[in-house]
Scaffold this motif. Sequence first.
Motif, PDB file in Angstrom:
ATOM      1  N   LEU A  73       0.819  -1.211   0.000  1.00  0.00           N
ATOM      2  CA  LEU A  73       0.000   0.000   0.000  1.00  0.00           C
ATOM      3  C   LEU A  73       0.853   1.260   0.000  1.00  0.00           C
ATOM      4  O   LEU A  73       1.790   1.380   0.788  1.00  0.00           O
ATOM      5  CB  LEU A  73      -0.917   0.021   1.225  1.00  0.00           C
ATOM      6  CG  LEU A  73      -1.909  -1.138   1.353  1.00  0.00           C
ATOM      7  CD1 LEU A  73      -2.709  -1.011   2.635  1.00  0.00           C
ATOM      8  CD2 LEU A  73      -2.820  -1.178   0.146  1.00  0.00           C
ATOM      9  N   PRO A  74       0.518   2.229  -0.849  1.00  0.00           N
ATOM     10  CA  PRO A  74       1.216   3.512  -0.816  1.00  0.00           C
ATOM     11  C   PRO A  74       0.919   4.230   0.506  1.00  0.00           C
ATOM     12  O   PRO A  74      -0.153   4.062   1.099  1.00  0.00           O
ATOM     13  CB  PRO A  74       0.619   4.287  -1.991  1.00  0.00           C
ATOM     14  CG  PRO A  74      -0.059   3.269  -2.847  1.00  0.00           C
ATOM     15  CD  PRO A  74      -0.453   2.147  -1.931  1.00  0.00           C
ATOM     16  N   VAL A  75       1.866   5.030   0.955  1.00  0.00           N
ATOM     17  CA  VAL A  75       1.724   5.742   2.224  1.00  0.00           C
ATOM     18  C   VAL A  75       0.465   6.609   2.238  1.00  0.00           C
ATOM     19  O   VAL A  75      -0.240   6.662   3.245  1.00  0.00           O
ATOM     20  CB  VAL A  75       2.982   6.596   2.504  1.00  0.00           C
ATOM     21  CG1 VAL A  75       2.783   7.491   3.709  1.00  0.00           C
ATOM     22  CG2 VAL A  75       4.182   5.708   2.714  1.00  0.00           C
ATOM     23  N   ASP A  76       0.142   7.253   1.117  1.00  0.00           N
ATOM     24  CA  ASP A  76      -1.041   8.120   1.104  1.00  0.00           C
ATOM     25  C   ASP A  76      -2.331   7.328   1.309  1.00  0.00           C
ATOM     26  O   ASP A  76      -3.278   7.823   1.917  1.00  0.00           O
ATOM     27  CB  ASP A  76      -1.107   8.975  -0.159  1.00  0.00           C
ATOM     28  CG  ASP A  76      -1.147   8.170  -1.447  1.00  0.00           C
ATOM     29  OD1 ASP A  76      -0.576   7.064  -1.491  1.00  0.00           O
ATOM     30  OD2 ASP A  76      -1.754   8.656  -2.427  1.00  0.00           O
ATOM     31  N   VAL A  77      -2.370   6.086   0.862  1.00  0.00           N
ATOM     32  CA  VAL A  77      -3.553   5.239   1.082  1.00  0.00           C
ATOM     33  C   VAL A  77      -3.658   4.886   2.564  1.00  0.00           C
ATOM     34  O   VAL A  77      -4.747   4.948   3.148  1.00  0.00           O
ATOM     35  CB  VAL A  77      -3.486   3.962   0.213  1.00  0.00           C
ATOM     36  CG1 VAL A  77      -4.574   2.969   0.608  1.00  0.00           C
ATOM     37  CG2 VAL A  77      -3.584   4.315  -1.261  1.00  0.00           C
ATOM     38  N   VAL A  78      -2.539   4.546   3.197  1.00  0.00           N
ATOM     39  CA  VAL A  78      -2.548   4.217   4.626  1.00  0.00           C
ATOM     40  C   VAL A  78      -2.979   5.436   5.435  1.00  0.00           C
ATOM     41  O   VAL A  78      -3.815   5.333   6.332  1.00  0.00           O
ATOM     42  CB  VAL A  78      -1.166   3.702   5.086  1.00  0.00           C
ATOM     43  CG1 VAL A  78      -1.154   3.467   6.591  1.00  0.00           C
ATOM     44  CG2 VAL A  78      -0.804   2.424   4.342  1.00  0.00           C
ATOM     45  N   PHE A  79      -2.448   6.620   5.108  1.00  0.00           N
ATOM     46  CA  PHE A  79      -2.841   7.846   5.817  1.00  0.00           C
ATOM     47  C   PHE A  79      -4.329   8.139   5.647  1.00  0.00           C
ATOM     48  O   PHE A  79      -5.005   8.546   6.585  1.00  0.00           O
ATOM     49  CB  PHE A  79      -2.023   9.044   5.349  1.00  0.00           C
ATOM     50  CG  PHE A  79      -0.660   9.126   5.962  1.00  0.00           C
ATOM     51  CD1 PHE A  79      -0.442   8.826   7.301  1.00  0.00           C
ATOM     52  CD2 PHE A  79       0.424   9.503   5.198  1.00  0.00           C
ATOM     53  CE1 PHE A  79       0.819   8.895   7.862  1.00  0.00           C
ATOM     54  CE2 PHE A  79       1.698   9.579   5.754  1.00  0.00           C
ATOM     55  CZ  PHE A  79       1.889   9.273   7.088  1.00  0.00           C
TER      56      PHE A  79
END
Length: 86
Positions: free
Chosen positions: A57-63
């Motif tokens: 998962l990309p960091v922006d999706v996790v955030f």
Amino acid sequence: VGLAERLNEIEAAEQGTWWAAPPDWTVPELGFGDPVTFRHQAVRFDPQTAYDPASSLPVDVVFEELRNALQNTKAYRPTAASIPAT
């Protein structure tokens, strides 16, 4: 659905799973790989996590998922009746 469960639903990595530490920890943790909840509460970098696999998962999706989870969680707001008298 909890945050870790939601992240596991959208995770594409073949190894590793998302986990969340208990919310009553001083600093609750969210991670991918082996959970630290049964080892200790990390105060600093936990060298054992260095061997965990990477999430897909990309960091922006996790955030974004974290932001959504926090917005949809009922916050505990103590009332005067729930605070013990000193």
